[in-house]
Design a protein around this motif. Structure first.
Motif: not given
Length: 106
Positions: A55-66, A75-77, A23-35
């Protein structure tokens, strides 16, 4: 009291302090940044514990942005849902007959 449990564990996943950190993180953020930032955070599932990275690691390379913390939570759920909900193939909603094993129900 029951509401506290429901709020802490959603879809069989308890995020613990990761919830407020997201909740305190600044968005948008990539999956790579979150991981990279929170990958070692533990997620409590129904019968086990895993990490955010697993959980999210396999999606780091997809360019997913939150766009928000809620998007990361969703995404986690979604990604752990099958493992977190308990017994595979179980449903308490009825409608599916069990295979006939030759015994009679009384």
């Amino acid at each position: 009291m029951g509401d506290d449990i429901d709020e802490a564990r959603v879809h069989g996943v308890e995020l613990g302090d990761l919830d407020s950190r997201l909740s305190e993180h600044d968005y948008p953020a990539s999956a790579e940044e979150i991981v990279e930032r929170y990958g070692d955070a533990e997620l409590d599932l129904t019968d086990e514990t895993t990490t955010l990275e697993s959980v999210l690691g396999p999606h780091e390379s997809t360019g997913q942005t939150y766009d928000s913390a809620e998007a990361v939570r969703t995404a986690i759920y979604n990604l752990v849902e099958e493992d977190a909900v308990g017994e595979s193939g179980y449903s308490d909603r009825g409608g599916t007959a069990r295979p006939d094993d030759g015994t009679e129900s009384l």
